[in-house]
Design a protein around this motif. Structure first.
Motif, PDB file in Angstrom:
ATOM      1  N   ASP A 184       0.970  -0.951   0.107  1.00 43.17           N
ATOM      2  CA  ASP A 184       0.109   0.122   0.348  1.00 43.17           C
ATOM      3  C   ASP A 184       0.924   0.690   0.432  1.00 43.17           C
ATOM      4  OD1 ASP A 184      -2.009  -1.466   0.501  1.00 43.17           O
ATOM      5  OD2 ASP A 184      -1.891  -1.741   2.475  1.00 43.17           O
ATOM      6  N   PRO A 193      -3.141   5.429   2.266  1.00 48.32           N
ATOM      7  CA  PRO A 193      -2.676   4.849   0.738  1.00 48.32           C
ATOM      8  C   PRO A 193      -3.621   5.332  -0.330  1.00 48.32           C
ATOM      9  CG  PRO A 193      -2.402   3.443   2.575  1.00 48.32           C
ATOM     10  CD  PRO A 193      -3.268   4.296   3.087  1.00 48.32           C
ATOM     11  N   HIS A 196      -1.680   0.955  -4.917  1.00 49.86           N
ATOM     12  CA  HIS A 196      -0.792  -0.480  -4.072  1.00 49.86           C
ATOM     13  C   HIS A 196      -0.713  -0.877  -5.682  1.00 49.86           C
ATOM     14  CE1 HIS A 196      -4.551   1.037  -0.985  1.00 49.86           C
ATOM     15  NE2 HIS A 196      -4.675   1.154  -2.368  1.00 49.86           N
ATOM     16  N   SER A 216       1.258  -8.567   2.284  1.00 53.29           N
ATOM     17  CA  SER A 216       1.144  -7.218   2.539  1.00 53.29           C
ATOM     18  C   SER A 216       2.078  -6.172   3.665  1.00 53.29           C
ATOM     19  CB  SER A 216      -0.153  -6.857   3.207  1.00 53.29           C
ATOM     20  OG  SER A 216      -0.212  -6.785   4.591  1.00 53.29           O
ATOM     21  N   HIS A 218       3.754  -1.559   4.174  1.00 48.93           N
ATOM     22  CA  HIS A 218       3.057  -0.464   3.388  1.00 48.93           C
ATOM     23  C   HIS A 218       4.314   0.820   3.424  1.00 48.93           C
ATOM     24  CE1 HIS A 218       0.940   3.382   4.442  1.00 48.93           C
ATOM     25  NE2 HIS A 218       1.867   4.318   4.802  1.00 48.93           N
ATOM     26  N   CYS A 220       5.539   4.110   2.126  1.00 50.49           N
ATOM     27  CA  CYS A 220       5.584   5.917   2.053  1.00 50.49           C
ATOM     28  C   CYS A 220       6.667   6.671   0.687  1.00 50.49           C
ATOM     29  CB  CYS A 220       5.549   7.268   3.334  1.00 50.49           C
ATOM     30  SG  CYS A 220       3.508   6.761   4.949  1.00 50.49           S
TER      31      CYS A 220
END
Length: 243
Positions: A184, A193, A196, A216, A218, A220
């Motif tokens: 994400d 998010p 993806h 999964s 994350h 930035c």
């Protein structure tokens, strides 16, 4: 507009989709290092194909429907150091998949930054509208084509905005493919998010244990001060001149 990377140059003049951060993230994130036979669906100016060529020893076939973009893609391929491994075919992916129904040729990796808007207001630039909207390639057709062309043990990598994910996932449940990994992407830690990147594989190639789940993570893009995050710098360091 022209864009120079560390090892290649992109001229995306008159292409519907110019070089974008989304495409660069996908091209740098996709698990391509061991790929031998890569298919780039909707290649545009050839950015993802050239990133795949830089990151692997694979032979790459790029599919592009638009004549102007296909011509730009071919020029960019010929100007690169990997021209002998890069092939552009100007056609619809549906036709390409149909032509290969009776052949044994499959791809161990498919990469795609697909059209994702369904309906709604379209850009007055017809090339950009075609590249961004699903009028010529909806999710159902894309998934069917990937299912036909992906090797049994192969992997596909894509990127989509958050608003398009539910529709794509609904179509995916009716196919032989399944999501195996997703990252994400948020502009910064303070924002949700909005994109993806994810990988797909054939269900039959995966373990059948109930514990088999989607991996999964994350990501930035920027810090709070607007500078690129260390994650982003680590991802793009092999491509952007500045890093």
């Amino acid at each position: 507009m022209a864009f120079t990377f560390k090892q290649f140059h992109i001229d995306d003049h008159n292409c519907g989709m110019p070089v974008s951060t989304d495409a660069v993230i996908l091209g740098a994130w996709a698990p391509l290092t061991r790929a031998q036979n890569v298919l780039d669906i909707g290649a545009g100016s050839g950015l993802l194909s050239l990133m795949a060529a830089q990151r692997s020893a694979a032979t790459i076939t790029a599919i592009e429907l638009d004549e102007t973009a296909a011509s730009a893609c071919e020029r960019n391929f010929k100007a690169s150091n990997w021209g002998e491994r890069l092939v552009i075919e100007e056609c619809a992916i549906q036709d390409f998949a149909q032509q290969r129904l009776n052949t044994q040729i499959k791809f161990d990796h498919i990469i795609c930054n697909p059209p994702y808007f369904k309906g709604g207001t379209q850009s007055k630039n017809q090339l950009r509208a075609k590249a961004r909207h699903t009028d010529t390639l909806d999710f159902s057709c894309l998934i069917k084509a990937m299912t036909r062309l992906l090797a049994v043990d192969g992997t596909a990598s894509l990127i989509l905005p958050s608003q398009s994910m539910p529709c794509f996932l609904e179509e995916l449940t009716q196919s032989e493919l399944t999501m195996t990994r997703v990252m994400d992407i948020a502009d910064s830690a303070a924002k949700k998010p909005h994109r993806h990147v994810f990988t797909l594989a054939h269900r039959q190639s995966l373990p059948h244990e109930p514990s088999n789940r989607v991996e999964s993570s994350h990501f930035c893009i920027k810090e709070s001060d607007g500078s690129y995050s260390q994650e982003m710098i680590g991802l793009i360091t092999g491509f952007y001149l500045k890093y």
